[in-house]
Design a protein around this motif. Sequence first.
Motif, PDB file in Angstrom:
ATOM      1  N   SER A  92       0.723  -1.096  -0.112  1.00  0.00           N
ATOM      2  CA  SER A  92      -0.015   0.011   0.227  1.00  0.00           C
ATOM      3  C   SER A  92       0.416   0.936  -0.347  1.00  0.00           C
ATOM      4  CB  SER A  92      -0.793  -0.132   1.354  1.00  0.00           C
ATOM      5  OG  SER A  92      -0.014  -0.968   2.975  1.00  0.00           O
ATOM      6  N   LEU A 139       6.537  10.125  -0.633  1.00  0.00           N
ATOM      7  CA  LEU A 139       5.502   8.578  -0.900  1.00  0.00           C
ATOM      8  C   LEU A 139       6.649   7.685   0.609  1.00  0.00           C
ATOM      9  CD1 LEU A 139       4.157   8.088  -4.263  1.00  0.00           C
ATOM     10  CD2 LEU A 139       3.105   8.825  -2.225  1.00  0.00           C
ATOM     11  N   THR A 161       2.191  -1.820  -6.104  1.00  0.00           N
ATOM     12  CA  THR A 161       1.179  -0.840  -6.545  1.00  0.00           C
ATOM     13  C   THR A 161       1.981   0.362  -6.897  1.00  0.00           C
ATOM     14  OG1 THR A 161       0.584   1.046  -4.734  1.00  0.00           O
ATOM     15  CG2 THR A 161       2.577   0.134  -3.991  1.00  0.00           C
ATOM     16  N   GLN A 162       1.511   0.759  -7.556  1.00  0.00           N
ATOM     17  CA  GLN A 162       1.118   2.017  -9.359  1.00  0.00           C
ATOM     18  C   GLN A 162       1.922   3.768  -8.164  1.00  0.00           C
ATOM     19  OE1 GLN A 162       1.672   1.745 -12.475  1.00  0.00           O
ATOM     20  NE2 GLN A 162       2.486   3.686 -12.487  1.00  0.00           N
ATOM     21  N   VAL A 163       3.783   3.469  -8.855  1.00  0.00           N
ATOM     22  CA  VAL A 163       3.846   4.918  -8.076  1.00  0.00           C
ATOM     23  C   VAL A 163       3.904   5.590  -9.558  1.00  0.00           C
ATOM     24  CG1 VAL A 163       5.807   5.607  -7.392  1.00  0.00           C
ATOM     25  CG2 VAL A 163       5.320   3.944  -5.924  1.00  0.00           C
ATOM     26  N   GLY A 203       1.232   6.281  -5.224  1.00  0.00           N
ATOM     27  CA  GLY A 203      -0.004   7.184  -6.338  1.00  0.00           C
ATOM     28  C   GLY A 203       1.288   7.779  -6.987  1.00  0.00           C
ATOM     29  N   LEU A 204       0.146   9.178  -6.987  1.00  0.00           N
ATOM     30  CA  LEU A 204       0.980   9.789  -7.782  1.00  0.00           C
ATOM     31  C   LEU A 204       1.675  11.442  -7.076  1.00  0.00           C
ATOM     32  CD1 LEU A 204       0.762  11.310 -10.412  1.00  0.00           C
ATOM     33  CD2 LEU A 204      -1.039  12.757 -10.308  1.00  0.00           C
TER      34      LEU A 204
END
Length: 124
Positions: free
Chosen positions: A7, A18, A118-120, A10-11
């Motif tokens: 988790s 982050l 999870t996308q970063v 995000g952007l």
Amino acid sequence: EVQLVESGGGLVQAGGSLRLSCAASGFTFDDYYIGWFRQAPGKEREGISCISISDGMTYYADSVKGRFTISSDNAKNTVYLQMNMLKPEDTAVYYCAADSISCQVLTVVYPDYWGQGTQVTVST
């Protein structure tokens, strides 16, 4: 059942921060090496960081050294990746992984277990 749940992705704008979390279950946390690898579209997987849960030894790839910090909370079976001074080239899907042998196996070869990712995304 082994689970690694990431988790915190995000952007974020370039230069921002982050913190990724990896909650582990289903195996003896203290006996493993836990780390992160990432994969960007069209690029090979890159092992970027790893921690030995038993003694706290850490590893960082040159691409993230000095900007990222890996840590663990053994009471919570959770590993964190604090990412500072993010760059657009850090954009990727980040995966948490666990291996029983070493950080080298985890980051270079193939880990025993890995999460869903999870996308970063780091914007300019």
